[in-house]
Design an enzyme around this catalytic site. Structure first.
Site, short mmCIF file in Angstrom:
data_model
loop_
_atom_site.label_atom_id
_atom_site.label_comp_id
_atom_site.label_asym_id
_atom_site.label_seq_id
_atom_site.Cartn_x
_atom_site.Cartn_y
_atom_site.Cartn_z
N VAL A 82 1.00 -1.67 -0.14
CA VAL A 82 -0.14 -0.15 -0.11
C VAL A 82 0.77 1.53 -0.25
O VAL A 82 1.61 1.80 1.62
CB VAL A 82 -1.38 -0.23 1.87
CG1 VAL A 82 -1.72 1.11 0.58
CG2 VAL A 82 -1.90 -1.30 0.84
N VAL A 84 0.79 5.65 -1.72
CA VAL A 84 0.83 6.92 -2.81
C VAL A 84 2.66 7.25 -2.77
O VAL A 84 2.62 7.56 -2.19
CB VAL A 84 -0.33 7.51 -2.05
CG1 VAL A 84 -1.13 9.07 -2.18
CG2 VAL A 84 -1.89 6.71 -1.59
N ARG A 91 -5.31 13.96 -0.86
CA ARG A 91 -6.24 13.90 -2.09
C ARG A 91 -7.46 12.65 -1.89
O ARG A 91 -8.14 12.73 -2.91
CB ARG A 91 -5.66 14.04 -3.17
CG ARG A 91 -4.73 14.72 -3.70
CD ARG A 91 -4.23 15.40 -5.36
NE ARG A 91 -3.17 15.71 -5.59
CZ ARG A 91 -2.65 15.65 -6.38
NH1 ARG A 91 -3.21 15.65 -7.53
NH2 ARG A 91 -1.74 16.76 -6.81
N LEU A 94 -5.84 7.17 -0.63
CA LEU A 94 -5.28 6.09 0.57
C LEU A 94 -7.52 4.72 0.52
O LEU A 94 -7.32 4.24 0.39
CB LEU A 94 -4.81 6.50 1.16
CG LEU A 94 -4.76 4.88 2.29
CD1 LEU A 94 -3.87 3.74 1.81
CD2 LEU A 94 -3.96 5.39 3.51
N THR A 95 -7.67 6.87 1.07
CA THR A 95 -9.40 6.37 1.66
C THR A 95 -9.70 5.51 0.63
O THR A 95 -10.55 4.56 0.51
CB THR A 95 -9.64 7.29 2.02
OG1 THR A 95 -9.52 7.56 3.17
CG2 THR A 95 -11.27 6.69 2.11
N SER A 118 3.24 0.15 7.78
CA SER A 118 4.92 0.64 8.03
C SER A 118 4.18 1.79 9.24
O SER A 118 5.17 2.35 9.84
CB SER A 118 5.08 1.03 7.23
OG SER A 118 3.75 2.18 6.43
N TYR A 123 -4.30 2.81 9.91
CA TYR A 123 -5.32 1.80 9.17
C TYR A 123 -6.10 1.83 10.20
O TYR A 123 -7.53 1.22 10.30
CB TYR A 123 -4.70 0.51 9.42
CG TYR A 123 -3.82 0.24 7.74
CD1 TYR A 123 -4.76 0.94 7.26
CD2 TYR A 123 -2.15 0.83 8.21
CE1 TYR A 123 -3.14 0.35 5.91
CE2 TYR A 123 -1.59 0.50 7.04
CZ TYR A 123 -1.91 0.76 5.85
OH TYR A 123 -0.96 0.90 4.49
N PHE A 409 4.30 -9.47 4.68
CA PHE A 409 4.28 -10.16 3.45
C PHE A 409 4.00 -8.39 3.24
O PHE A 409 3.26 -8.32 2.40
CB PHE A 409 2.69 -10.89 3.49
CG PHE A 409 1.76 -10.18 4.36
CD1 PHE A 409 0.83 -9.04 4.29
CD2 PHE A 409 1.92 -10.99 5.77
CE1 PHE A 409 -0.37 -8.70 4.89
CE2 PHE A 409 0.59 -10.53 6.61
CZ PHE A 409 -0.52 -9.52 6.08
#
Length: 409
Positions: A82, A84, A91, A94-95, A118, A123, A409
């Protein structure tokens, strides 16, 4: 320009992964590492955010089966990769990717999503919570002694090439998976992760080494590690850097720990990721000289509350109605009656009066038995609406062993 979300085409992987690398600092990975992740990526379960022909966001989901209390292997989406682009933060990209991904996971029929974070604060707003912890330690082997259980001397140790011993090690791992919540069944290809050893990541340590524990000709355990030689004016001061260790019984594990703590020219064993309740803590003579710390490990998100809670068992009988709040996945919001014990469970919609009120994050936090509902209630995150319900449910959700994720992972 308009940003479009779409499923990854395998031919776009290099551009897509390049955005992820840049989001994580731009340090190029080794060819070996990059090839492994390319091979493991499931394009049909990965999405990219595109602005014209430029990728500006990435998110993937591995196909996993996750051990839950009771030993069942539950389908789970392993959220991964994940990122951006720094030029496109703030902006809503991510959402939008998290929204699309959880909709997809639900459509795939996978009741749980998991990830390693990270940045932990990211989250929670999407319903993820820490469900398992990782122990780190540095054992001062010049001051600490081990007391090993009966039978340890009957275990024979031998060096083996990590690659040549891979099948034997994987067989040991597979036997251990059902016994600890948070562990992942090894899908084809994932065994290669244990051999990933780019020279640039060794920080002065040796290539990865392997020792097998055997009894009666059968492999009953293994340790993968490296040696980092260091010298001072007073002599050798090296470190054993532990990567993985597994044993099928206490004697096999103890034999491996004893070996690691006695490697010539070393003064310490560095442990980076072990279960919070790992047995070595009860073998050492002085835990204070092991610099033990805990950090967040596996994050869990219940995508389908009913299916997820039915998939595990409960260590004490429980019959409780949850009032669940889930703003990001509103299909979970409402009242759920959980009835279960050590043999199985049911979790269905109900109109009955609620006993406990909480959000889906709290259910994720306790799902593997690594956190307590009582503890969350003390933090104001669970409300008891029926006297006694909190203690009843808290005991039932526990696990006799701490949950643990054996690899990232």
């Amino acid at each position: 320009m308009t940003t479009e979300l779409r499923v990854l085409d395998a031919t776009e992987w290099d551009d897509w992964y390049g955005v992820l690398e840049l989001a994580f600092g731009g340090v190029p990975e080794s060819d070996e590492e990059r090839k492994l992740w390319k091979d493991l990526t499931e394009p049909e379960r990965s999405i990219g955010a595109w602005e014209g022909d430029r990728c500006v966001g990435t998110a993937g989901a591995f196909t996993f089966r996750l051990t839950v209390p009771g030993g069942a292997a539950v389908p789970a989406a392993g959220v991964t990769m994940v990122g951006v682009a720094g030029t496109h933060r703030r902006r809503g990209i991510l959402t939008s990717m998290m929204r699309r991904q959880l909709d997809d996971v639900r459509a795939w029929g996978e009741p749980v999503a998991v990830l390693t974070a990270s940045e932990p604060e990211i989250y929670g707003r999407f319903g993820y919570a820490v469900a398992a912890y990782s122990a780190r330690a540095t054992i001062d082997t010049t001051r600490v002694r081990l007391t090993v259980p009966e039978g340890t001397d009957e275990v024979a140790l031998r060096y083996a090439s990590p690659a040549e011993a891979l099948d034997a090690c994987e067989a040991v791992y597979a036997r251990l998976v059902p016994g600890r919540p948070g562990m992942l069944e090894r899908r084809p290809g994932w065994e290669r992760l244990a051999l990933l050893d780019p020279p640039g990541d060794r920080e002065g340590a040796s290539p990865r080494q392997c020792v097998l524990a055997e009894r009666g000709g059968e492999v009953v355990g293994y340790a993968r590690y490296a040696i980092k030689p260091e010298w001072s004016f007073n002599g050798s001061d090296g470190s054993v850097v532990l990567h993985q260790l597994a044993g099928l019984d206490p004697a096999a594990e103890a034999a491996l720990w004893r070996f690691l703590c006695a490697v010539d020219l070393t003064s310490r064993v560095r442990i980076h990721d072990r279960p919070a309740d790992d047995a070595w803590q009860h073998l050492v003579s002085d835990l204070r000289r092991c610099e033990l710390t805990l950090r967040d490990g596996l994050y869990v998100r219940l995508v389908d509350v009913g299916a997820a809670l039915e998939a595990r068992t409960y260590q004490a009988p429980v019959d409780v109605v949850f009032e669940v709040e889930d703003a990001f996945c509103p299909w979970n919001t409402g009242r759920w009656r959980l009835s279960g014990d050590a043999k199985g469970a049911s979790c269905v919609r109900t109109e009955d009066a609620p006993d406990l009120a909480l959000s889906v994050r709290e259910l994720g936090a306790v799902y593997l038995g690594g956190n307590s509902l009582v503890s969350l209630a003390a933090a104001g995150r669970v409300r008891e609406l029926r006297a006694g319900a909190l203690a009843e449910a808290s005991v039932a959700f526990g696990s006799p062993v701490a949950p643990w994720l054996p690899h990232g992972f």
